[in-house]
Design an enzyme around this catalytic site. Structure first.
Site, PDB file in Angstrom:
ATOM      1  N   SER A  55       0.845  -1.186   0.000  1.00  0.00           N
ATOM      2  CA  SER A  55       0.000   0.000   0.000  1.00  0.00           C
ATOM      3  C   SER A  55       0.888   1.247   0.000  1.00  0.00           C
ATOM      4  CB  SER A  55      -0.968  -0.037   1.183  1.00  0.00           C
ATOM      5  OG  SER A  55      -2.001   0.893   1.033  1.00  0.00           O
TER       6      SER A  55
ATOM      7  N   ASP B 122      -9.720  -3.832  -5.607  1.00  0.00           N
ATOM      8  CA  ASP B 122      -9.203  -2.937  -4.570  1.00  0.00           C
ATOM      9  C   ASP B 122      -9.741  -1.524  -4.804  1.00  0.00           C
ATOM     10  OD1 ASP B 122      -7.710  -1.478  -2.737  1.00  0.00           O
ATOM     11  OD2 ASP B 122      -5.818  -2.443  -3.242  1.00  0.00           O
TER      12      ASP B 122
ATOM     13  N   HIS C  25      -8.354  -4.814  -1.103  1.00  0.00           N
ATOM     14  CA  HIS C  25      -7.078  -4.230  -0.692  1.00  0.00           C
ATOM     15  C   HIS C  25      -6.279  -5.166   0.210  1.00  0.00           C
ATOM     16  CE1 HIS C  25      -4.278  -0.953  -0.236  1.00  0.00           C
ATOM     17  NE2 HIS C  25      -4.379  -0.978   1.076  1.00  0.00           N
TER      18      HIS C  25
END
Length: 719
Positions: A570, A656, A688
């Site tokens: 991320s 996501d 995600h």
């Protein structure tokens, strides 16, 4: 010779503040375009072919994870009201099973699963506790779906009704349903679609409060639903028009108030409603003030309703005050003043005590204090001293666990370190006694004494000392002799990467690898200013800190450049993506998971999920030319250059909503144009957090770690 996928170039111009950027691959954003899906499948096929030589190692790693995990297991039951709630895992099943058993009077000893060797149980079976009731079996609910996530789970105060919210796409939009717990399993007619996670009953059980999201996936409206009525009749009780703020709804532990919390990355606001009047109007605690964050807990001290508020108004590391619940904007009583050496993180209030969480010297801490009772003589001095819970290890993580009951006499905490499996204790606050409830089982021959953890300090370019955590097998690693190493980093949102145990990681350590964490600026390990100095126009500190840590490890012969792999996910994917451009020579491989590698394109588009709220973290490049130029200078995608890159594996998920799959897809295409040799793996039914289901997650971790072992030149078969 395998040929990598080469998507068609369809250049478009992005023009801002006089700067022109040519984006040749933004057409890959069209998720419904068959050509896009075909390209992603080609990427997956190419990655499978390129990693085929690691298939045996991948399977070996998966089996190691599985063999070390107690697959049929029980969480420590948590009491709430008249029931003990817990979850089970069962061998062969992907998901958990949520259960409860009746509680007895003042008995706060949680029920214990009868000890078995496992031989008495057949595959996919378990020994139920006396009176056990299954509330929700995630394995049943997930049938027929490639993806499954539970986002809401609540039981009415009288124990009669279950509320649960499920997402089967990975887009974090949940469908709420209600189920009777009278033994019939009857489903109510109530169905509420398109909700955010975190729906709750009000204390009466008559109403459900939940949030819905706007087109940018921002929870922006809180609704009240009356059980037994149509969702179309639900009442909007709060709407947040400011696109920087997300909403959440809950109930105080005392069940005295319903609570709505609005928060951006740097500002928050809380509204309360007397639970006796669930159809009434919420009232604000403190009106929002830009840059001021606060959290609210209800407590009854000396027989009076008070609010405990942790805030950073003129207190960068936060402080704790108490105000009257009837007049929260009135006089404040200071309880814990600001301390520049201590980052105050939160407070939990109970009938008889409070627990305080804070961070000191880079590690989390927990302390408890008793609440002054009602009826004390005027000349009495209440014992409200704060007592920190001590631990023996130099590196550890501790936090308040699940403690839902207002009247409980114990505090549930969770403790772990890099070498100590997650351990659950109940602390008897009246006596200080600490009762061990469960230590995470690690099957096989795991012996923590064979492993070592330590802290190093690297020096950044500006002289700042950066903490580095290491864990390794001391019988396989001799510091001073370069060892294969995986270096992990995150460094955003004040999120701290604290010492913690992981079964999959043992497969690396037992192959003579070091696992290292770079606690870079932008995280929260060293206090609030550590975060402030790694965001917006100081964001490059995050990247240069990580490079400084890599250099420290290499210069001190802890590892070598041809044996060091970087990992981040991320915002941590942004970190390793930026580092790949800045200092590729220090790394033999890069693992970028759901990586935020096209930040400028995303942050320039307010219609995308998260964009507006992210301006508090990165700055607003849409209106600020300086922010635009600064982000342009570190964006991984926009700074790809024709230079030697180490092998890169990017992992993403089609559904996501936080970091869109198109970012790593474009990044990989541009890297190939520059002569690099990256791989892209796309989960076609995930969000995600990656794939759902524990066995699927283990296989994904085994796939990633096989690549790490290969690139770090560790021994593939272990000892």
């Amino acid at each position: 010779m395998l040929t990598p996928p080469r998507p068609e170039k369809r250049p478009i111009q992005r023009v801002h503040h006089g700067d022109v950027f040519i984006d040749e691959y933004d057409w890959l954003r069209a998720k419904e375009d068959p050509a896009v899906i075909a390209h992603l499948h080609e990427e997956n096929a190419y990655t499978r072919a390129r990693t085929e030589h690691l298939a045996i190692l991948q399977e070996q790693l998966f089996e190691e994870i599985r063999d070390r995990t107690k697959e049929t297991d029980l969480s420590v039951p948590t009491r709430e009201g008249d029931w003990w709630y817990f979850s089970r895992t069962v061998e062969g099943r992907q998901y958990g099973i949520h259960c409860r058993v009746p509680a007895s009077g003042d008995d706060w000893e949680p029920p214990v699963l009868p000890e078995t060797t496992g031989d008495e149980l057949t595959d996919a079976s378990y020994e139920p506790l006396p009176g056990e009731q299954v509330l929700l079996d995630d394995n049943v609910e997930s049938e027929g779906h490639e993806y499954y996530a539970l986002g809401s789970f609540d039981v009415s105060a009288d124990g009669s009704t279950l509320l649960y919210g499920i997402d089967v796409e990975g887009d974090e939009r949940y469908t709420i349903r209600l189920r009777s717990l009278d033994g019939s399993g009857r489903e109510y007619d109530d169905v509420i679609e398109g909700t955010a996670a975190g729906a709750v009953f009000d204390p009466s059980g008559r109403y459900v409060f939940y949030a819905t999201v706007d087109e940018s996936w921002r929870p922006d409206t809180v609704w009240r639903h009356e059980v037994g009525t149509a969702a179309s009749d639900d009442v909007s009780v709060f709407h947040e028009p400011d696109e920087r703020f997300w909403l959440g709804v809950g109930v105080t532990r005392s069940r005295r108030f319903l609570m709505i919390e609005a928060g951006s990355n740097v500002t928050s606001e809380t509204w309360l409603l007397d639970a006796d009047d669930p159809a009434g109007e919420f009232r604000v605690v403190w009106p929002r003030k830009d840059g001021v964050e606060y959290d609210v807990e209800h407590v009854v001290a000396g027989g009076r309703d008070r609010l405990l508020i942790v805030h950073n108004d003129d207190a960068v590391n936060f402080e704790l005050v108490s105000v009257a619940a009837s007049d929260p904007q009135g006089p404040r009583r200071m309880l814990l003043p600001h301390n520049p050496e201590v980052r105050l993180e939160g407070v939990d209030a109970f009938r008889d005590f409070v627990a305080v969480e804070y961070r000191r010297q880079g590690l989390p801490r927990v302390a408890v204090a008793k609440v002054p009772p009602a009826g004390l003589p005027a000349d009495a001095t209440p014992d409200d001293t704060l007592h920190e819970l001590p631990f023996d290890e130099d590196l550890f993580s501790v936090g308040v666990g699940s403690n839902p009951d207002w009247q409980q006499p114990t505090l549930r905490i969770a403790y772990s370190s890099f070498v100590t499996p997650t351990t659950v204790y109940d602390v008897v606050v009246a006596t200080g006694e600490r009762r061990l409830r469960k230590r995470q089982p690690v099957l096989g021959d795991y012996d923590p004494s064979r492993y070592a953890q330590r802290r190093e300090w690297a020096e950044a370019d500006d002289g700042t000392r950066i903490p580095v955590s290491l864990v390794y097998r001391h019988d396989l690693v001799e510091l001073g002799t370069p060892a294969p190493t995986l270096l992990y980093g995150y460094g955003s949102y004040e999120h701290s990467i604290d010492p913690g145990f992981g079964i999959p990681r043992l497969s690396l350590l037992d192959r003579g690898m070091i696992f290292a964490v770079a606690h870079v600026r932008g995280g929260g390990e060293m206090g609030r200013l550590w975060y402030e100095r790694g965001k917006k126009l100081e964001k490059r500190n995050t990247f240069t800190d990580f490079v400084a840590v890599a250099r420290h490890l290499i210069d001190n012969d802890i590892t070598a450049a041809d044996r060091l792999v970087a990992q981040g996910g991320s915002a941590g994917g942004l970190l390793v993506g930026a580092v790949a451009n800045m200092a590729p020579r220090y790394f033999s491989g890069i693992l970028a998971e759901v990586p935020f590698v096209d930040p400028l394109t995303s942050i320039l588009d307010p219609s995308l999920p998260l964009t507006v709220i992210e301006w508090d973290e990165w700055g607003n490049p849409l209106d600020d030319a300086e922010v635009y130029a600064y982000m342009r200078s570190y964006s991984p995608l926009e700074n790809v250059h024709e230079n030697h890159y180490p092998p890169i594996l990017a992992v993403t998920s089609l559904n996501d909503t936080r970091v869109l799959y198109v970012e790593p897809a474009k990044w990989v295409a541009r890297l190939r144009d520059a002569g690099a040799d990256p791989l892209l793996k796309v989960e076609m039914a995930a969000g995600h957090g990656g794939v759902s289901g524990r066995y699927s997650a283990w296989r994904e971790r085994a796939f990633a770690y096989a690549g790490v072992i290969d690139r770090a030149k560790a021994h593939p078969s272990g000892e």
